[in-house]
Motif scaffolding. Structure first.
Motif: not given
Lengths: 1062, 93
Positions: A370-377, A555-563, A399-409, A453-454
């Motif tokens: 639910t917190r993810m947004q496409p990096i294309g933004n 990291p995909l998200t900041l709240a939980i990280i593998p450590s 400028l060439s852009i690819s991976g707009r759809e990849v979602e990030v926190d 982005a990938r």
């Protein structure tokens, strides 16, 4: 009358509206002479809705500018004006200005937008629109139920609303009952509406008001509004606080219905309001044509897409469904578990435990989605930037852009924005070569910058590459060495990649010439800091002549990280997995081959490369504990450093032979290499380098939930947070970059040079002291003539340019320069300070464009101009005077630190005479010119924030300020400079010595110096204590006006008292 | 009889002030002919009651085919009148 939160909403919405404008304009330019109406409309609407909102908030400048933009866009829309580069340039400039005005609405009305207005007006007037077509062609009519009145809106407007996913709502409310009675005004209500949509039409029921002969004025004032918005019924009702029964969502007839999309009679979801009939729009008004009548039967339901406004997030229905499913699963699993516990059967308890584990993980993933947004933004911002760069540099860049759809926190996306912008600019400005150079090198004339982005193994990788010249690794190293950021010795062991990574250090810019586009010498370290902040990694790829690139791992998200969990001295620490490169055990017997000394450091030999080796316990400053090999009891380990040469022994060489020695108190070194104490080593990466950490034990990796550290620990850069482990104990999360700085491996994070040694009590003591007082300071370093070194705070610097002497115009005794079409006064430091005359020499000149009193001034400097972040203390006593903050020892040389604001006060006193900076109401009232120069106030506060705030206030009013971090320091300063002081402003709660004690001591010395206590304590008891301690005025933090008033009065009175005594 | 009178409230037209203004307006309208000009300079705020007052005045004037003219209003009040389409009833300068 303005409502703060509406204004905020307006600004936010304007920001959203403007977000796509740049790309749309660039796209328009590309598509010219074709005109994509939808594109133009989108830009037009952005300008239009800002204009509407600005009108309500009295933002005349913003309104004016958006109006002008709208005019030009109207011309494009009507094909009277082609969006050629010239036109698009002016539009982009106008929108840029609009954005900056919106960023600072407080001062927007004072801004001078004449440049933009003239340019836009010029465009508009040179293309007078042909006789305006009968544009108000078609109107849609919406009758008001229970009234003969009708609301109307242009069919075009309605189509536009529908295409934007907006709905049309009819609002019926009473300005007296629903507005006045709630203590609101019509302006506020309409402001809220305009901020959340647009008012298409409205009507006041004039007849219901009666006339002046009525007994009471307007007991009813019915008001009807046709409103286009994305909000739902509930959303509208919330923003203007009217009952939902007064809101009806209209169904929209289309001018041209898309095939198959329209279902006659279909109701808009959510639109049905109990008790309120949905009035059907009449398509058959007097103006409508027969053709339209056919279409009015069709309905469109695309308005279902709505948002509830601020503080909300859009979630895909599929994600919500998934969450619902998981919640269901969770309930089942819980029931199962309860049953299993009742039955007391261990196997079924375990089974349900596993099930809950699975469900929890799924739920976590779904919530994260639910917190993810496409990096294309984010990526979509860059075509504009690259376009501007190509125009500014004359290079050809694609400028060439690819991976707009990849979602990030969402948070990560926001933090990434600045670094990425910087990298893209750098790639264009420094990476890609001039066309001629490229041609000569046999490359295509057009350079390419690519943004990709990938997903990669649980992280997101963002790459920005260019096919330019690549980073000049040797130049970077040489520069870093000349600045003392790295030693020759360390360079020997650095790979090219590590050398390239030096550009991430503060203060290093290899741009041969400082351009005003991207070479301010600040930036790369900001890139690094921002990326560090979100736990990302930056890797530099460069190949001479072929190009360079930056690979950012996030990291995909900041709240939980593998450590990875490790332990040292019985405490557990977590290292984020993204920072862990490999784990290894160095056998005690192997140590002499694997661990070597280079200079004063230990290094690990790993597959032929040298990696700095640090003992985690030393780096953190925790006492090392070792287990006595015989008894198993923990004993303190006294060796200060892994590479300690105590006793003349070579670490790592003698150790293994002496492995059997059992006298821990005396021969720790030997015990280090006892067979039972192999080294557990974690190779980690940080922003600038890879290094190895020696820990006591390696544990599992697990997903940890990050908890932020409290404010008290915010200075501890070696930790990025804390987490709670399964057994309820806490573990600190290590920040490998901060740790590297702490261990003296890199100079980042504020330390100017890497001289701090790892380990030992001294280091620990030093850091805690530094943590308490010194604060990292960004300085711009420059020369004044060949010999004098000067600096100023980076905040006051706008940009740095190289200039020729002939660029400077002289009129009478004043110098000036034309920059960006503006005349900027130019000064030499010698104009105010006792330094040599920079103009006397014939050397190169740089111009530092600085800001003071909201104006630009140029300060002449001798290159090289550089920036650094330092904790060096500014000594305010050795060199003091107008225009100077003091002096500091930087890179071993005494450097004058210029106070730009104060410097401007000396050279341009008229800027300060009546401006907003003459802030004290006291002064204004009395018309006095402010305190005498040199009225020095001692400010004691342990909070950096409050101290600098107070300093700012006092300095703004013309006082000189001496700062102290606690009472003891303040007392010492008082002892030294008592005669120079005019007053003391002190906090009460301070370490070492509190404000009460400070005041008592000052009074005990017989001084009658005015003392103001500034505190967040406000009990009567505190007041009484303060008075007893000799405090003159007791104020609660922090009222600027009150403080200045009290200070002014006290100083005047004490001066008068002194005079009388004489 | 005063022809084309003008009225300057000089302060905010809000619930606290409308009753007094109502009396003044009523008298002014009764003792004059022609259009009434309301000089809004000095008016920074107008609430629903205030709008009601202006509308009531306009209605009273309308009964004898006279009009209400607004001058000197601050931009956001002008904008308010415009969005509320009151400019169809008042003449706004």
């Amino acid at each position: 009358m303005q409502n703060e939160s509406f204004l905020v909403t307006f600004i936010e919405e304007s920001g959203d509206n403007l977000a796509s404008v740049e790309n749309d304009l660039v796209e328009m330019e590309r598509a010219a002479p074709e005109i994509d109406q939808e594109l133009v409309n989108r830009v037009f609407r952005a300008a239009h809705s800002i204009k509407g909102g600005a009108g309500f908030f009295e933002l005349a400048t913003i309104k004016e500018l958006s109006h002008r933009l709208e005019n030009v866009l109207e011309l494009i829309r009507s094909r009277s004006l082609a969006p050629n580069p010239e036109v698009v340039n002016i539009l982009l400039g106008g929108f840029d200005r609009l954005k900056s005005l919106l960023d600072d609405v407080e001062r927007a009305n004072e801004a001078d937008i004449s440049d933009e207005v003239v340019a836009l007006a010029g465009l508009a007037s040179s293309y007078l629109p042909p006789a305006r077509k009968a544009e108000a062609v078609e109107m849609r009519r919406f009758p008001i139920p229970g009234s003969a009145r009708v609301l109307e809106a242009g069919a075009l407007q309605i189509d536009a609303a529908r295409d934007e996913g907006r709905g049309i709502a009819m609002l019926r409310f009473d300005l007296i009952h629903d507005v006045q009675r709630l203590g609101r005004t019509p302006l506020e209500v309409l402001g809220a509406l305009e901020a959340n949509g647009s008012v298409l039409d409205s009507v006041v029921d004039i007849a219901a008001v009666g006339d002046l002969d009525s007994d009471t004025i307007a007991s009813d004032l019915p008001f009807y509004v046709l409103f286009s918005t994305q909000l739902s019924v509930v959303g509208i009702s919330r923003i203007i606080e009217i009952p939902t029964s007064g809101i009806t969502i209209m169904e929209l007839p289309r001018t041209v219905a898309p095939p198959g999309a329209a279902v006659p009679g279909a109701a808009v979801p959510g639109a049905a309001v109990p008790g309120a009939a949905i009035p059907a729009p009449i398509g058959a008004g007097p103006e409508t044509t027969a053709e339209e009548k056919e279409e009015t039967g069709r309905r469109d339901s695309s308005a279902a897409h709505r948002d509830e406004g601020e503080g909300t997030i859009r979630i895909q229905v599929a994600v919500l469904d998934k969450l619902m499913n998981i919640a269901g699963e969770l309930v089942l699993a819980r029931n199962e578990l309860l049953e299993a516990i009742d039955g007391g059967e261990r196997r079924s308890v375990l089974a349900s435990g596993r099930r809950i584990d699975v469900v929890t993980r799924e739920m976590q993933e779904a919530v994260m989605l639910t917190r993810m947004q496409p990096i294309g933004n984010l990526f979509n911002r860059y075509p504009r930037i690259v376009r501007d760069m190509t125009r500014a540099t004359g290079k050809k860049i694609e400028l060439s852009i690819s991976g707009r759809e990849v979602e990030v926190d969402k948070t990560i996306l926001e933090t990434l924005s600045d670094p990425l912008t910087h990298l893209v600019r750098n790639a264009c400005d420094h990476g890609i070569e001039e066309p001629g150079v490229r041609e000569a090198a046999g490359k295509s004339v057009t350079g390419t910058v690519s943004l990709r982005a990938r997903h990669e193994a649980g992280t997101v990788v963002v790459e920005i590459r260019d096919d330019g010249a690549g980073i000049d690794v040797e130049a970077v190293s040489a520069k870093a060495m000349s600045l003392g950021l790295v030693t020759a010795e360390r360079l020997k062991f650095m790979s090219d990649k590590e050398k390239a990574a030096l550009i991430l250090l503060p203060g290093l810019s290899t741009a041969r010439k400082i351009t005003d586009i991207s070479g301010r010498g600040v930036g790369m370290d900001v890139v690094k800091t921002n990326i560090d902040k979100i736990g990302g990694q930056i890797e530099i790829l460069t190949e001479r002549g072929r190009g360079s690139g930056f690979r950012i791992k996030l990291p995909l998200t900041l709240a939980i990280i593998p450590s990875l969990l490790v332990s040292v001295s019985g405490e557990r620490y977590a290292i984020p997995e993204t920072n862990v490169e490999e784990l290894l055990k160095v056998r005690a017997g192997d140590a002499k081959n694997r661990i070597e000394r280079v200079g004063d450091r230990s290094v690990l030999v790993l597959r032929g490369t040298f990696i700095p080796l640090v003992r985690l316990a030393d780096a953190l400053g925790v006492p090392r504990v070792v287990e006595d090999p015989e008894s198993g009891e923990p004993k303190p380990d006294r060796r200060a450093n892994l590479a300690d040469r105590r006793g003349g022994k070579q670490a790592g060489t003698d150790g293994a032979d002496a492995a059997q020695t059992r006298l821990p108190a005396r021969s720790d070194e030997e015990r280090r290499y006892h067979a039972a104490s192999d080294y557990s080593v974690v190779v980690v990466n940080s922003a600038a380098l890879r290094y190895a950490l020696v820990v006591d034990e390696l544990h599992d990796t697990m997903e940890i939930v990050v908890k932020p550290l409290g404010g008290h620990f915010s200075k501890l850069r070696e930790y990025s947070g804390a987490t709670i482990l399964g057994n309820g104990s806490t573990a600190l999360i290590l920040d490998t970059t901060g740790l590297a700085a702490r261990a003296g491996l890199v100079s980042g994070e504020g330390r100017e040079t890497g001289t701090e040694q790892a380990g030992g009590e001294e280091a620990a003591a030093e850091t805690s002291a530094a943590g308490a007082s010194a604060e990292s300071l960004g300085l711009l370093l420059f020369g004044n003539g060949e010999r004098e070194r000067c600096a100023m705070r980076l905040e006051s610097v706008d940009r740095v340019m190289k200039i020729a002497r002939s660029d400077i115009d002289t009129i009478g005794s004043s110098r000036m320069i034309t920059h960006d079409g503006r005349t900027v006064p130019v000064f030499a430091l010698g104009d105010a300070l006792e330094v040599s005359d920079i103009m006397a020499g014939s050397g190169e000149l740089a111009l530092i464009l600085a800001r003071a009193a909201d104006r630009y001034l140029g300060i002449l400097a001798t290159p090289p101009v550089d920036s650094l972040s330092t904790e060096a203390e500014i000594d305010t006593s050795s060199f003091a005077g107008r225009g100077l903050q003091g002096s500091a020892i930087i890179r071993g040389r005494t450097t004058l630190v210029v106070d730009v604001e104060d410097f401007a006060r000396v050279v341009k006193p008229e800027w300060f005479s009546a401006g907003p900076t003459a802030r004290s109401p006291e002064e204004r009232a009395s018309g006095s010119p402010g305190p005498k120069a040199g009225a020095l106030v001692l400010v004691a506060d342990d909070s950096n924030f409050f101290r600098s705030r107070v300093k700012e206030i006092l300095a703004g009013a013309g006082y000189g300020v001496l700062e102290a971090g606690d009472g003891a320091e303040a007392l010492a300063l008082f002892g030294e400079r008592a005669s120079a002081l005019s007053a003391v402003v002190a906090d009460i709660e301070m370490p070492e010595m509190d404000g009460f004690e400070l005041s008592r001591r000052i009074r005990a010395s017989g001084s009658g110096l005015p003392i103001i206590a500034l505190t967040s304590l406000a009990s009567d008891e505190d007041r009484r204590k303060a008075t007893e301690a000799g405090v003159d005025v007791f104020q609660v933090k922090l009222d600027e006006g009150e403080l200045l008033k009290a200070l002014g009065e006290l100083i005047r009175n004490s001066g008068a008292a002194r005079d009388r005594r004489k | 009889m005063n022809e084309n009178p003008s009225y300057r409230p000089g302060r905010d037209i809000v619930v606290a002030t409308v009753d007094a203004m109502k009396a003044e307006l009523k008298e002014l309208i009764a003792s004059s002919t022609g259009n009434l000009t309301v000089d809004m300079s000095g008016v920074e705020m107008i609430d629903s009651k205030g709008l009601g007052l202006l509308i009531a005045a306009s209605n009273t004037l309308g009964a004898s085919a006279r009009k209400l003219r607004i001058v000197g209003a601050v931009p956001d009040i002008v904008e308010l009148f415009r969005v509320m389409r009151l400019d169809r009833h008042f003449e706004i300068d």
